[in-house]
Design an enzyme around this catalytic site. Structure first.
Site, PDB file in Angstrom:
ATOM      1  N   LYS A   9       0.917  -1.165  -0.077  1.00 19.24           N
ATOM      2  CA  LYS A   9      -0.158   0.011   0.197  1.00 19.24           C
ATOM      3  C   LYS A   9       0.950   1.221  -0.063  1.00 19.24           C
ATOM      4  O   LYS A   9       1.731   1.343   0.854  1.00 19.24           O
ATOM      5  CB  LYS A   9      -1.092  -0.086   1.162  1.00 19.24           C
ATOM      6  CG  LYS A   9      -2.050   0.833   1.343  1.00 19.24           C
ATOM      7  CD  LYS A   9      -2.855   1.088   2.477  1.00 19.24           C
ATOM      8  CE  LYS A   9      -3.937   1.995   2.677  1.00 19.24           C
ATOM      9  NZ  LYS A   9      -4.781   1.672   3.796  1.00 19.24           N
ATOM     10  N   SER A  47      -9.553   1.572   3.001  1.00 21.59           N
ATOM     11  CA  SER A  47      -8.907   2.377   2.091  1.00 21.59           C
ATOM     12  C   SER A  47      -7.681   1.469   1.555  1.00 21.59           C
ATOM     13  O   SER A  47      -7.285   1.689   0.338  1.00 21.59           O
ATOM     14  CB  SER A  47      -8.183   3.393   2.947  1.00 21.59           C
ATOM     15  OG  SER A  47      -7.224   2.798   3.847  1.00 21.59           O
ATOM     16  N   SER A  88      -9.960  -0.710   6.982  1.00 20.99           N
ATOM     17  CA  SER A  88      -9.138  -0.455   5.653  1.00 20.99           C
ATOM     18  C   SER A  88      -8.825  -1.510   5.396  1.00 20.99           C
ATOM     19  O   SER A  88      -8.089  -1.840   4.119  1.00 20.99           O
ATOM     20  CB  SER A  88      -8.396   0.642   5.946  1.00 20.99           C
ATOM     21  OG  SER A  88      -8.858   1.948   5.728  1.00 20.99           O
TER      22      SER A  88
END
Lengths: 481, 477
Positions: free
Chosen positions: A76, A151, A175
């Site tokens: 990420k 997210s 997330s």
């Protein structure tokens, strides 16, 4: 080579069936040809990946291996990687290269993994849909018009689309778990403090935790083994021994006490998701577990508590983005005030601005007691509810999210309806507990996740349950057409 | 109208830890800009603070030295405001749970009375960087070397009633921190800085008046002048029936005036809240006891010991114990010469005036304490007289060598040989027959004249005691 689990890839690399360089090249080619459909990567780090793959092959040749040597992963784009852009999905950091490496990626590098690239996310990890990224929304590989969740939507989508065998995500209010649920993969948020936050760009510091996103629970155990551990650079990381998370995967679930909170099956839950997760729990019951209804009475209050605490922390965490030292700076400021206001107005997107304003308001003189202090009191009560529940049960199960992935743009003008989607995941962060989402069925052609919440440091048990469930079912093997 | 001055002080002390309060960067002063600022000090995304235990130790030592409650659980908070030399957009400080609670400091007033000044609290925080506005056309430069230097902010009660008391309090704080060796206390480098809260009220009034705050004063002289100037300003306004605006003001030493800071420099709502990156600092009694057991002798204890063990007056003992370096210098002299009273006289007399005259700090004194001790020994053993000793001292100050070497080289050794002195006396008496006549006629005060003549003849080197004795015998003869 593609569509293999990390465990399978590790075997293939070990047996010499393929090299890390071949494997990495294969994934890079796949990303190049396919990712324009999904937009799951912000940066593809081809040269870096091939260099790491070569190094992994060399160290394997030299007899120097770990269980993950040569395995490609995606990271990420919230983890700082030395010399490689770390954008956090924001225009603010579009030009930012950290001069240091996050502890998580450093540990993964040390374990010999190969970083394929940096995945898309909601800007500064603020969102549940991966739509607020400066680099555009990521699309759900199961239905391109749908959101992948957020997210960590880029990481989840990359795995579901077969562009990475595993990925790293972060979870502040769901997330990791919610995009895992939306994309039909396995995602684990460890206990707060289990994984170092050094070099992980902060959103809500008291809630943020990095974790693995994988195809199987077994893979999550392998990746967590490489990520977890005390870090003297993170004062909130815990100096507690890290077990081998693969050690208990095969233990039977006989006598496991499962609590199902009635509040997780109330108003607002999609009835098909209710049925799907309930039948998954029945499946686990068949493996020898005992199911009991419990109550987590403050579940609903986790939404206001979280949406005060996380923005409050974020509002000050994001003060450093002021145009002075790094990141975006507006053109030709006339004075300091102009530089601050235009830099931040241009650099941040709407959702980030919204949360900065909420947080600033909640911490302001005259409102602090009514909002921030109250939210902290709620947080303690929510934690107390869990502590009490874990006196009677070993794990808590329910849906990861109340709804199926929605259409991109559908909630754009209604942020509160998006906040409500986090109802089952937020309390886990507020309490600092470990939580996992595993695929447990399909509704309307979209995957559904079962959330398994454990007591502090019970990651081994969660992974054990995930693995046993995945031995008995094949939801985790389903891939979009 | 008669006004009472009410003053409270906030003193910022830079702790002399090796590294910064939340990072591993060096705290050394004077390096090239931004060479002592790591990713943590720069507030780069993703970095995290780790609390430096050395700062805790020093703060606890201070708390114990002022007899304060020690916070067994102290909490770091974020104080939020935007400024370019504040890299994170917040300062990490302590708000509700400071490391040091209520304590006190005793000061000695001009009339010799002791006054107790309350300390409300002392808390740990990080220093900001520096903005350099002069060197860059159209820009301001930012130097973050100082960012993250540990500060102890010491907040006094509004117990101070004059500029003099304020300075006495500050000197006492300075003395304590240097005795403890928790700060170099160098005000010229900003190691100790002070904000002053001042208000006036009518004598006898119990309510406080509206206060103003003077920011960032960094010399005793300026502090005293700034207070006097601000008191005068407030008094004038109040005398005219006006009212004081609560505000932050800056003192301009060039114009000797205070003026309000621009409103942009004053943030209103700092939105304090507990820093989620740092755990509460918890310490137990055992930790406190171990710091306590290793505390050095503090100024007040030393003063009392100078009085009881060395038999010094309270005044001498106070002066000599006021600075750690001065006290150490004095004690070294005593070690060598075993003459505390003489050592005190020399330290507070010739030595202090030479230091003042040349604007030299005791730490940089060109005369080693060892040599001062030897000099006093030479007076004691009659090698030189006190008067000659001054001559030797000046030569020592000029770096001409040890006292013995100087005495030898300059031939300053006292003449104690009675034969030589007798010869000189005979010459003086022979040369001044009238005076001898007058003396013998009863004018005994002429004794001084004869001693002077003999000393002159001996170039000051004759032992005055021997001269006196022989002169008396001869004159009475």
């Amino acid at each position: 080579m593609l569509n293999k689990t990390v465990a399978e890839l590790a075997k293939g690399l070990e047996s010499g069936e393929f090299s890390s360089t071949e494997l990495t090249q294969e994934y890079l080619t796949q990303i190049k040809s396919e990712d324009s459909k999904y937009n799951s990567f912000i940066s593809v780090t081809e040269d870096h990946a091939l260099a790491q793959a070569k190094a992994a092959d060399e160290s394997r040749a030299a007899g120097n291996t770990t269980p993950l040597t040569g395995v490609p992963i995606a990271v990420k784009d919230i983890f700082c990687t030395q010399g490689i852009k770390t954008s956090c999905g924001s225009k603010m950091l579009d030009n930012f290269e950290a001069p240091y490496e996050s502890t998580v990626t450093e540990k993964l590098n040390a374990a010999g993994t190969v970083m394929l690239g940096k995945t898309n996310l909601d800007e500064f990890a603020m969102g549940s849909s991966c739509e607020s990224s400066y680099y555009g929304p990521t699309k759900n590989p199961w239905a391109l018009e749908k959101v992948p969740g957020g997210s960590s939507g880029g990481s989840a989508a990359a795995i579901a689309a077969g562009l990475a065998p595993a990925a790293i995500g972060t979870d502040t209010g769901g997330s990791i778990r919610q995009p895992a649920s939306f994309c039909g993969i396995t995602g684990l948020k460890p206990t707060y403090g289990r994984v170092s936050r050094w070099g992980m760009i902060a959103y809500g510091s008291s809630l943020d935790q990095g974790g693995p996103m994988t195809q199987t629970a077994e893979d999550a155990a392998l990746v967590l083994n490489a990520m977890a551990g005390f870090d003297s650079k993170d004062s909130t990381s815990l100096d507690k021994e890290v077990p081998d998370y693969t050690a208990k995967l095969s233990e039977p679930l006989k006598g496991l006490r499962i609590g199902v909170p009635k509040e997780f099956y109330s108003e607002g839950l999609n009835s098909d998701i209710a049925a799907t997760t309930q039948s998954a729990i029945k499946e686990i019951e068949k493996l020898g577990a005992v199911v009991k209804e419990i109550s987590l009475p403050r579940t609903e209050l986790s939404i206001p508590a979280y949406y005060i605490i996380a923005p409050a922390e974020a509002s000050t965490n994001l003060s450093r983005f002021d145009g002075v030292k790094f990141g975006h700076r507006c053109e030709d400021p006339v004075d300091l005030y102009d530089m601050y206001t235009r830099t931040r107005a241009e650099g941040f997107g709407d959702e980030v601005k919204r949360r900065i304003m909420i947080g600033t308001y909640a911490l302001s003189a005259g409102y602090y007691d009514a909002y921030y202090r109250k939210a902290q009191q709620l947080r303690r009560l929510i934690k107390d509810d869990y502590v009490k529940a874990f006196e009677e049960v070993d794990v808590i199960m329910g849906p990861t999210a109340p709804s199926l992935p929605w259409t991109i743009g559908a909630k754009e003008n209604d942020p509160v309806s998006m906040y409500l989607e986090d109802i089952y995941t937020l309390s886990v962060n507020l309490a600092g507990l470990p939580g996992m989402s595993i695929p447990c069925g399909m509704v309307d052609g979209m995957p559904v996740g079962l959330q398994v919440i454990g007591n502090y440091f019970d990651e081994s048990l969660l992974l054990n349950i995930g693995h046993q469930f995945q031995q008995a079912t094949d939801w985790h093997t389903k891939r979009p057409a | 109208m008669s006004w009472e001055i009410v003053i409270g002080l906030e003193v910022h002390v830079q702790l002399n830890t090796k590294t910064k309060i939340f990072s591993g960067s060096s705290t050394q002063f004077g390096a090239e800009p931004n060479t002592q600022a790591c990713a943590v000090d720069l507030g780069l995304p993703g970095v995290l603070p780790v609390f430096n235990e050395e700062a805790l130790h020093k703060a606890v030592a201070f708390g114990l030295a002022i007899d304060a409650e020690i916070g067994k659980k102290s909490v770091f908070d974020r104080k939020n405001y935007f400024y370019p030399d504040l890299p994170k957009g917040y300062q990490t400080t302590q708000m509700d749970y400071p490391i040091v609670g209520v304590g006190h400091v005793d000061i000695v007033l001009d009339d010799g009375a002791t006054k107790r000044i309350g300390v409300t609290r002392a808390h740990l925080e990080e220093d900001a960087g520096k903005s350099l506005h002069e060197d860059f056309e159209g820009f301001s430069g930012i130097d973050l070397n100082r960012a993250g230097t540990p500060l102890l902010e010491i907040v006094s009660e509004p117990d101070i009633r004059s500029a003099k008391e304020a300075v006495a309090y500050l000197k006492k704080i300075h003395s304590i921190i240097t005795y403890l060796d928790i700060s170099d206390g160098d005000m010229s480098q900003g190691s100790m800085r002070c904000d002053v809260n001042i208000s006036l009220r009518e004598k006898g009034e119990s309510e406080f008046g509206t206060r103003t705050e003077l920011k960032n004063l960094n010399s005793f002289k300026f502090i005293e002048k700034a207070i006097a100037t601000e008191v005068e300003r407030q008094a004038e306004i109040l005398e005219d029936g006006g009212s004081i605006t609560q505000e932050t003001r800056l003192y301009d030493p060039d114009k000797d005036e205070t003026r309000p800071m621009r409103s942009k420099e004053v943030a209103n709502d700092y939105r304090y809240f507990p820093c989620p990156d740092l755990l509460p600092v918890e310490i137990d009694q055992q930790y406190i006891d171990s710091v306590s057991a290793n505390l050095p002798e503090l100024p007040d204890t030393k003063r009392d010991r100078f009085m009881s063990e060395l038999d010094l007056s309270e005044y001498d003992a106070s002066v000599l114990s006021s600075s750690k370096a001065l006290a150490a210098y004095f004690e070294q002299i005593v070690d060598v010469c075993k003459e505390p009273k003489l050592a005190a006289n020399w330290t507070m007399g010739e030595l202090s005036s030479a230091l003042n005259k040349n604007a030299v700090e005791i730490e940089d004194c060109p005369v080693p304490a060892q040599d001062m001790g030897t000099l006093i020994l030479r007076i004691k053993d009659d090698t030189i007289s006190g008067k000659i000793a001054k001559q030797v001292f000046f030569a020592m100050w000029e770096g001409e060598g040890t006292p013995d070497a100087i005495i030898e080289a300059k031939g300053l050794k006292q003449v104690t040989d009675t034969g030589a002195i007798e010869a000189m006396i005979d010459e003086v008496l022979a040369a001044n027959p009238n005076q001898v006549e007058q003396y013998r006629g009863g004018q005994e005060k002429l004794m001084g004249f004869f001693v002077g003549q003999v000393m002159k003849a001996s170039k000051g080197q004759a032992n005055p005691g021997v001269v006196n004795k022989i002169l008396k015998e001869k004159l009475q003869g």
